[in-house]
Motif scaffolding. Sequence first.
Motif, PDB file in Angstrom:
ATOM      1  N   LEU A  56       0.811  -1.214   0.000  1.00 57.18           N
ATOM      2  CA  LEU A  56       0.000   0.000   0.000  1.00 57.18           C
ATOM      3  C   LEU A  56       0.848   1.269   0.000  1.00 57.18           C
ATOM      4  O   LEU A  56       0.317   2.363  -0.147  1.00 57.18           O
ATOM      5  N   GLU A  57       2.151   1.123   0.172  1.00 61.09           N
ATOM      6  CA  GLU A  57       3.030   2.276   0.257  1.00 61.09           C
ATOM      7  C   GLU A  57       3.929   2.433  -0.961  1.00 61.09           C
ATOM      8  O   GLU A  57       4.684   3.383  -1.068  1.00 61.09           O
ATOM      9  N   ALA A 109      -7.002   4.151  14.776  1.00 57.37           N
ATOM     10  CA  ALA A 109      -6.237   5.283  14.244  1.00 57.37           C
ATOM     11  C   ALA A 109      -5.532   4.888  12.952  1.00 57.37           C
ATOM     12  O   ALA A 109      -5.441   5.687  12.017  1.00 57.37           O
ATOM     13  N   ARG A 110      -5.037   3.646  12.893  1.00 58.67           N
ATOM     14  CA  ARG A 110      -4.376   3.144  11.684  1.00 58.67           C
ATOM     15  C   ARG A 110      -5.366   3.109  10.519  1.00 58.67           C
ATOM     16  O   ARG A 110      -5.036   3.491   9.394  1.00 58.67           O
ATOM     17  N   ARG A 150      -4.714   8.898   3.871  1.00 60.82           N
ATOM     18  CA  ARG A 150      -3.587   8.850   2.937  1.00 60.82           C
ATOM     19  C   ARG A 150      -3.956   8.193   1.618  1.00 60.82           C
ATOM     20  O   ARG A 150      -3.101   7.982   0.764  1.00 60.82           O
ATOM     21  N   ARG A 151      -5.208   7.836   1.475  1.00 63.19           N
ATOM     22  CA  ARG A 151      -5.728   7.204   0.267  1.00 63.19           C
ATOM     23  C   ARG A 151      -5.031   5.884  -0.040  1.00 63.19           C
ATOM     24  O   ARG A 151      -4.870   5.502  -1.209  1.00 63.19           O
TER      25      ARG A 151
END
Length: 205
Positions: free
Chosen positions: A94-95, A126-127, A134-135
């Motif tokens: 995802l990054e 929160a994650r 952050r889409r």
Amino acid sequence: MRGDEAEAIVQIAKEATKRGWWYSYRDVIPDWFETFVGFEGEASLIQAYQPQVVPGLLQTEDYARAVLGLPWQKLSDVEVDRRVKARLGRRQLLEEERSVSYHVVLSEAALHCQVGSPEVMREQMARLTRAVERRQATVQILPFAAGPLASSYGPFVLLDFPSTEDPPVGYVEHLTGGLLLEDAAAWHARTDRMAQEHSQRRERR
């Protein structure tokens, strides 16, 4: 499934099983899951439904440790630690700069199911929020009021690939393993139905 579609699945599987970051975790990743992780890394669209817990790609380290450390898993501390690291390794998907869309439908029950301590749950919520901001993911919550139709579905993942010549692949887990399903039409219908239920629920508010 047509012969050309089956051949495409075989080719994707060959590409997916080439050595990747997960190779060093083969001691704790079963063969069937290694194949899935390879497919996951090739996908351009990942759609998932999870009725009980937050899916692995969005789990925090402490949440993953609490899930993998449940007594019925019968894993040693070393095995839990290795599996947690492998699970966190999947999050790099995802990054990366490579474009992948991740759409998750979570049952409301997954938000209320206590995994670990209250602090673990706060960090996990929160994650989820950060991932949406952050889409990195689109997260839809399927409320209890959606009724038994949605709750009758078990967890599943649907993978679509960049090339239209590569058919989508479904994935489901059971108590002793996991299955890759080549005929994914029914799974597309499920994701469409759940998205429709979510939209209809929002409109009635």
